[in-house]
Design a protein around this motif. Structure first.
Motif, PDB file in Angstrom:
ATOM      1  N   MET A  95       0.845  -1.174   0.000  1.00  0.00           N
ATOM      2  CA  MET A  95       0.000   0.000   0.000  1.00  0.00           C
ATOM      3  C   MET A  95       0.888   1.232   0.000  1.00  0.00           C
ATOM      4  O   MET A  95       1.884   1.300   0.714  1.00  0.00           O
ATOM      5  N   ARG A  96       0.531   2.194  -0.821  1.00  0.00           N
ATOM      6  CA  ARG A  96       1.254   3.458  -0.965  1.00  0.00           C
ATOM      7  C   ARG A  96       2.712   3.250  -1.417  1.00  0.00           C
ATOM      8  O   ARG A  96       3.596   3.995  -1.054  1.00  0.00           O
ATOM      9  N   GLN A  97       2.914   2.191  -2.175  1.00  0.00           N
ATOM     10  CA  GLN A  97       4.232   1.906  -2.726  1.00  0.00           C
ATOM     11  C   GLN A  97       4.156   2.025  -4.240  1.00  0.00           C
ATOM     12  O   GLN A  97       3.110   1.781  -4.835  1.00  0.00           O
ATOM     13  N   GLU A  98       5.253   2.414  -4.841  1.00  0.00           N
ATOM     14  CA  GLU A  98       5.289   2.501  -6.294  1.00  0.00           C
ATOM     15  C   GLU A  98       5.406   1.091  -6.861  1.00  0.00           C
ATOM     16  O   GLU A  98       6.202   0.279  -6.385  1.00  0.00           O
TER      17      GLU A  98
ATOM     18  N   TRP B  78       5.881  -5.534  -7.743  1.00  0.00           N
ATOM     19  CA  TRP B  78       6.464  -4.688  -6.703  1.00  0.00           C
ATOM     20  C   TRP B  78       7.868  -5.197  -6.434  1.00  0.00           C
ATOM     21  O   TRP B  78       8.061  -6.365  -6.088  1.00  0.00           O
TER      22      TRP B  78
END
Length: 155
Positions: A1-4, A18
């Motif tokens: 979550m909230r990761q590129e 990811w």
């Protein structure tokens, strides 16, 4: 979550990576502007509403009262996707436990009158106490006094 993340999109699938590791893969939907959410990927706050249906929400609102049913129908119809109104609708239904059905229905009537369509508006109306369910009107007390002339005096 909230990761590129990186995405690989083909004509038939979408893969999400990811840090070089595939974390999700989905069959691609070609229905324009329609969500295709996988239940396991929904946030837990959304997942709890998964078992609610339009019919169930409308049935529960009808038990509260006509104004609650109308407001909740307006909420569900006003969103691009009716499911987006589930949280507001279920929240309003949850207020019945705290305030009672009559007060919630009266607050929904007031929300309809001022053209608001949200849980926060109904909750604010209830919190402010302006939605008190109308009490039955009591007859004015009959005054009996020697100085009261009555209707026969003027004839």
């Amino acid at each position: 979550m909230r990761q590129e993340v990186e995405a690989r999109i083909t004509a038939t699938s979408i893969e999400v990576f990811w840090r070089g590791k595939r974390v999700a893969s989905h069959v691609r939907s070609h229905r324009p502007h329609r969500p295709t959410t996988v239940a396991e990927h929904m946030p837990s706050s959304h997942r709890r509403y998964r078992d609610w249906t339009h019919e169930r929400i409308r049935r529960e609102a009808g038990k509260v009262g006509a104004d609650a049913a109308t407001l909740i129908d307006v909420i569900l119809r006003s969103r691009p996707h009716p499911e987006q109104g589930f949280r507001s609708a279920i929240g309003i239904l949850g207020l019945v436990k705290r305030y009672g059905g009559e007060r919630v229905d009266a607050a929904c009537a007031q929300a309809l009158a001022i053209n608001t369509r949200s849980y926060t508006s109904v909750a604010a109306i209830l919190k402010s106490g302006t939605s008190k369910a109308s009490q039955p009107a009591q007859d004015a007390p009959v005054l009996v006094h020697a100085d009261i002339r009555g209707p026969g005096y003027y004839h």
